[in-house]
Scaffold this active site. Structure first.
Site, PDB file in Angstrom:
ATOM      1  NE  ARG A  50      -3.165   0.559  -0.700  1.00 10.52           N
ATOM      2  CZ  ARG A  50      -3.487   0.629  -1.974  1.00 10.52           C
ATOM      3  NH1 ARG A  50      -3.187   1.705  -2.687  1.00 10.52           N
ATOM      4  NH2 ARG A  50      -4.082  -0.383  -2.565  1.00 10.52           N
ATOM      5  CE  LYS A  74       3.068  34.738  -2.120  1.00  9.31           C
ATOM      6  NZ  LYS A  74       3.123  34.393  -3.568  1.00  9.31           N
ATOM      7  CG  ASP A 114       0.089  36.871  -8.363  1.00  9.52           C
ATOM      8  OD1 ASP A 114       0.148  35.668  -8.638  1.00  9.52           O
ATOM      9  OD2 ASP A 114      -0.586  37.324  -7.421  1.00  9.52           O
ATOM     10  CE  LYS A 118      -0.625  28.423  -4.395  1.00 15.36           C
ATOM     11  NZ  LYS A 118      -1.539  29.039  -5.376  1.00 15.36           N
ATOM     12  CD  GLU A 151       2.414  37.915  -5.463  1.00 13.98           C
ATOM     13  OE1 GLU A 151       2.548  36.683  -5.305  1.00 13.98           O
ATOM     14  OE2 GLU A 151       1.667  38.613  -4.735  1.00 13.98           O
TER      15      GLU A 151
END
Length: 282
Positions: free
Chosen positions: A95, A162, A213, A130, A192
């Site tokens: 598994r 960012k 972005d 992510k 960004e």
């Protein structure tokens, strides 16, 4: 690939699943030896060679024969690998191996599809942060197997300024200045941007990489014309596979896609225990 870390991770994964022993297999098979084959039920791009190599070290009693290599495409019905050894060991490790190989082969397949949309251009397809917690190293490896490149592995890899950094710092210029003061010559600074004024600021402040972005292809193309060629341009923010070809015509260098790791489906693969010897493999 950090093989030492991979071996540690696999030991933890097996421990989680096996616990104090596979009571079902141990009760039925005792010391029986056997063979099994991992067969693809759907097409994909293989990513599992490094996992199998690490499993060999943890379970030397198992012998594996690989019929595909990392990064190779396969079709439904293809026998991917064969395993020989104690039946209880084959079934108790099944598994974890399947979960990882199915997941990573799905990421590799989606990345391969994305990269195919850049044919004839110099644009690179990149992942993002992510990723699934605990699986970042493996999922980013799968992206490489699919022909993509990796973005930073963590917050300590490179500066990425960012929107929230900019809002708190007061401006793109201030944020980049502080990053330059804190960083060494080996660490790049990416920023960004979301509008024309921020693009101009980032260029003037000499960012190494500018991320455009959440913009459309035409807006990206307009902004790329404002950015000198020595600055790397990355497009990010909700880019889908179907949009890639349009974005490759903007002048950008990199397209980063979070969906490669957060939305790729797993490839259906199964383990079949052989009751009698097979003489050939697909």
């Amino acid at each position: 690939m950090n093989r030492f870390l991979l071996k540690q991770q696999l030991a933890d994964f097996f421990s989680e699943d096996i616990g104090y022993g596979d009571i079902t297999s141990n009760a039925i098979f005792k010391d029986e030896q056997g063979e099994g084959v991992f067969v693809a039920k759907a097409p994909g791009v293989f990513c599992g060679e490094e996992i199998i190599n690490a499993v060999k070290e943890l379970y030397p009693e198992l012998g594996f024969t690989l019929f595909v290599r990392d990064g190779e495409s396969f079709s439904a019905g293809k026998t991917l690998l064969k395993v020989k050894g104690p039946v209880t060991c084959i079934l108790s490790t099944e598994r974890v191996i399947l979960n990882l190989v199915q997941r990573l082969s799905g990421i590799a397949a989606m990345t391969h599809e994305a990269v195919s949309r850049t044919a004839g251009t110099q644009v690179k397809i990149s992942d993002t942060r992510k990723t699934t917690p605990g699986l970042r190293m493996l999922e980013k490896y799968a992206v490489r197997c699919g022909g993509g490149i990796n973005h930073r592995f963590g917050l300590d890899d490179a500066f990425l300024i960012k929107d929230n950094h900019i809002a708190r710092a007061g401006s793109v210029t201030t944020a980049i200045k502080k990053a330059k003061q804190a960083g060494g010559h080996m660490v790049k600074i990416e920023v960004e941007v979301e509008n024309t004024d921020q693009v101009k600021e980032a260029v003037a402040a000499e960012a190494d990489v500018i991320m455009l972005d959440n913009c459309g292809p035409q807006q990206a193309a307009d902004w790329c014309k404002m950015i000198p060629s020595h600055i790397t341009v990355e497009i990010s923010g909700g880019v889908t596979i179907s949009q890639i070809e349009a974005f490759t015509q903007t002048g950008a260098d990199v397209i980063s896609i979070g969906a490669l790791t957060h939305s790729a489906g797993s490839v259906d693969i199964s383990l079949d225990i052989l009751v009698k010897e097979r003489t050939s493999y697909v």
